[in-house]
Design an enzyme around this catalytic site. Structure first.
Site, mmCIF file in Angstrom:
data_model
loop_
_atom_site.group_PDB
_atom_site.id
_atom_site.type_symbol
_atom_site.label_atom_id
_atom_site.label_comp_id
_atom_site.label_asym_id
_atom_site.label_seq_id
_atom_site.Cartn_x
_atom_site.Cartn_y
_atom_site.Cartn_z
ATOM 1 N N HIS A 101 80.949 30.590 117.277
ATOM 2 C CA HIS A 101 79.685 31.305 117.062
ATOM 3 C C HIS A 101 78.543 30.569 117.745
ATOM 4 C CE1 HIS A 101 77.466 29.138 113.589
ATOM 5 N NE2 HIS A 101 78.296 28.283 114.140
ATOM 6 N N CYS A 103 73.866 25.170 115.621
ATOM 7 C CA CYS A 103 74.916 24.710 114.697
ATOM 8 C C CYS A 103 75.558 23.438 115.259
ATOM 9 C CB CYS A 103 75.999 25.786 114.542
ATOM 10 S SG CYS A 103 77.378 25.279 113.475
ATOM 11 N N GLN A 129 79.968 32.000 104.577
ATOM 12 C CA GLN A 129 79.040 32.914 103.931
ATOM 13 C C GLN A 129 79.547 34.346 104.113
ATOM 14 O OE1 GLN A 129 74.751 31.633 104.824
ATOM 15 N NE2 GLN A 129 75.924 30.199 106.086
ATOM 16 N N SER A 146 71.730 30.837 106.974
ATOM 17 C CA SER A 146 71.594 29.753 107.967
ATOM 18 C C SER A 146 70.760 30.192 109.159
ATOM 19 C CB SER A 146 72.977 29.309 108.450
ATOM 20 O OG SER A 146 73.732 28.822 107.338
ATOM 21 N N HIS A 203 73.406 34.845 114.026
ATOM 22 C CA HIS A 203 74.638 34.432 114.697
ATOM 23 C C HIS A 203 75.166 35.505 115.644
ATOM 24 C CE1 HIS A 203 75.530 31.573 111.205
ATOM 25 N NE2 HIS A 203 74.771 32.471 110.615
HETATM 26 O O1 LIG Z 1 72.812 26.638 105.527
HETATM 27 C C1 LIG Z 1 72.496 25.479 105.099
HETATM 28 O O2 LIG Z 1 71.978 25.210 104.032
HETATM 29 C C2 LIG Z 1 72.718 24.307 106.026
HETATM 30 N N1 LIG Z 1 73.705 24.698 106.952
HETATM 31 C C3 LIG Z 1 75.060 24.565 106.477
HETATM 32 C C4 LIG Z 1 75.738 23.516 107.297
HETATM 33 C C5 LIG Z 1 75.085 22.328 107.616
HETATM 34 C C6 LIG Z 1 75.772 21.390 108.391
HETATM 35 C C7 LIG Z 1 77.062 21.641 108.807
HETATM 36 C C8 LIG Z 1 77.670 22.850 108.495
HETATM 37 C C9 LIG Z 1 77.025 23.799 107.732
HETATM 38 C C10 LIG Z 1 73.334 25.184 108.177
HETATM 39 O O3 LIG Z 1 72.178 25.345 108.497
HETATM 40 C C11 LIG Z 1 74.428 25.577 109.039
HETATM 41 N N2 LIG Z 1 75.192 26.651 108.787
HETATM 42 C C12 LIG Z 1 76.089 26.705 109.767
HETATM 43 C C13 LIG Z 1 77.093 27.734 109.852
HETATM 44 C C14 LIG Z 1 76.888 28.957 109.214
HETATM 45 C C15 LIG Z 1 77.889 29.958 109.288
HETATM 46 C C16 LIG Z 1 79.080 29.716 109.989
HETATM 47 C C17 LIG Z 1 79.258 28.490 110.628
HETATM 48 C C18 LIG Z 1 78.268 27.488 110.553
HETATM 49 N N3 LIG Z 1 75.900 25.689 110.661
HETATM 50 C C19 LIG Z 1 74.866 24.959 110.179
HETATM 51 C C20 LIG Z 1 74.331 23.747 110.845
HETATM 52 O O4 LIG Z 1 73.195 23.305 110.511
HETATM 53 O O5 LIG Z 1 75.023 23.216 111.736
#
Ligand SMILES: O=C(O)CN(Cc1ccccc1)C(=O)c1nc(-c2ccccc2)[nH]c1C(=O)O
Length: 177
Positions: free
Chosen positions: A73, A127, A145, A168, A171
């Site tokens: 993604h 991400c 999610q 987040s 996407h």
């Molecule tokens: O949503 C939150 O409170 C914080 N996150 C969750 C997160 C944070 C670090 C690593 C993986 C997931 C993110 O913002 C996030 N969500 C994702 C994500 C969401 C959906 C599918 C795959 C990754 N990546 C990230 C990131 O920073 O790298």
């Protein structure tokens, strides 16, 4: 030759020592326990059910965890994201509308064939998976999610989603397997 769903030059072999099927490329002479990228896992599932069903679950695809898919993604965050920070920017202040304009631009470039999601993610995704070309590996239902999960599981291998909104951010999702 029965259609295994595998890319050219790949075939299914059987490891007698482990009593497990594995995947072998007859040109590059490489072998692996998981199907190579570009495998049509539905076709492989049917091939395995017809040819290698001894001891394995019907419809199982060796190396692909049951009921899981693999996707990549590209995430564009905005100031209302749950964590408005990333490896790219310590504080993300763009609005959701601005983020939508950005990700729609990426969507058009990918749809026009100018560039792939895997080529864009390393520089454009907010991400942490950016460093892996956006590849999230295998995941099943309940791992992501809900909006993300539903969009990813609705895709066929190789397809890309429309823009998907989660807490987040925004996407684009490409199903890999
Ligand atoms: O949503 C939150 O409170 C914080 N996150 C969750 C997160 C944070 C670090 C690593 C993986 C997931 C993110 O913002 C996030 N969500 C994702 C994500 C969401 C959906 C599918 C795959 C990754 N990546 C990230 C990131 O920073 O790298």
């Amino acid at each position: 030759m029965a259609d295994t769903g595998l890319p050219p030059n790949w075939e299914v072999r059987h490891s007698n020592s482990k009593n497990l099927p594995y995947y072998f490329n007859s040109v590059d002479k490489v072998s692996r326990w998981e199907p190579p990228q570009g495998t049509d896992t539905d076709k492989l599932k049917h091939y395995m059910a017809a040819n290698h069903s001894a001891g394995s679950r019907p419809g199982a695809v060796p190396g692909v965890p049951e009921g899981k898919i693999r996707a990549a993604h590209l995430l564009v965050k905005h100031r209302d994201s749950r964590r408005p920070s990333s490896w790219r920017e310590s504080e993300i202040i763009r609005s959701k509308d601005e983020a939508m304009d950005i990700i729609k631009g990426h969507e058009q470039m990918i749809k026009s064939g100018g560039i792939s999601l895997g080529d864009l993610a390393p520089t454009e995704s907010d991400c942490s998976s950016a460093r892996k070309r956006g590849d999230l590996g295998y995941f099943g239902r309940g791992d992501m999610q809900k909006e993300f999960e539903d969009a990813a599981f609705a895709l066929k291998p190789g397809e890309m989603s429309a823009v998907v909104e989660t807490a987040s951010g925004l996407h684009l999702i490409e199903r890999l397997e």
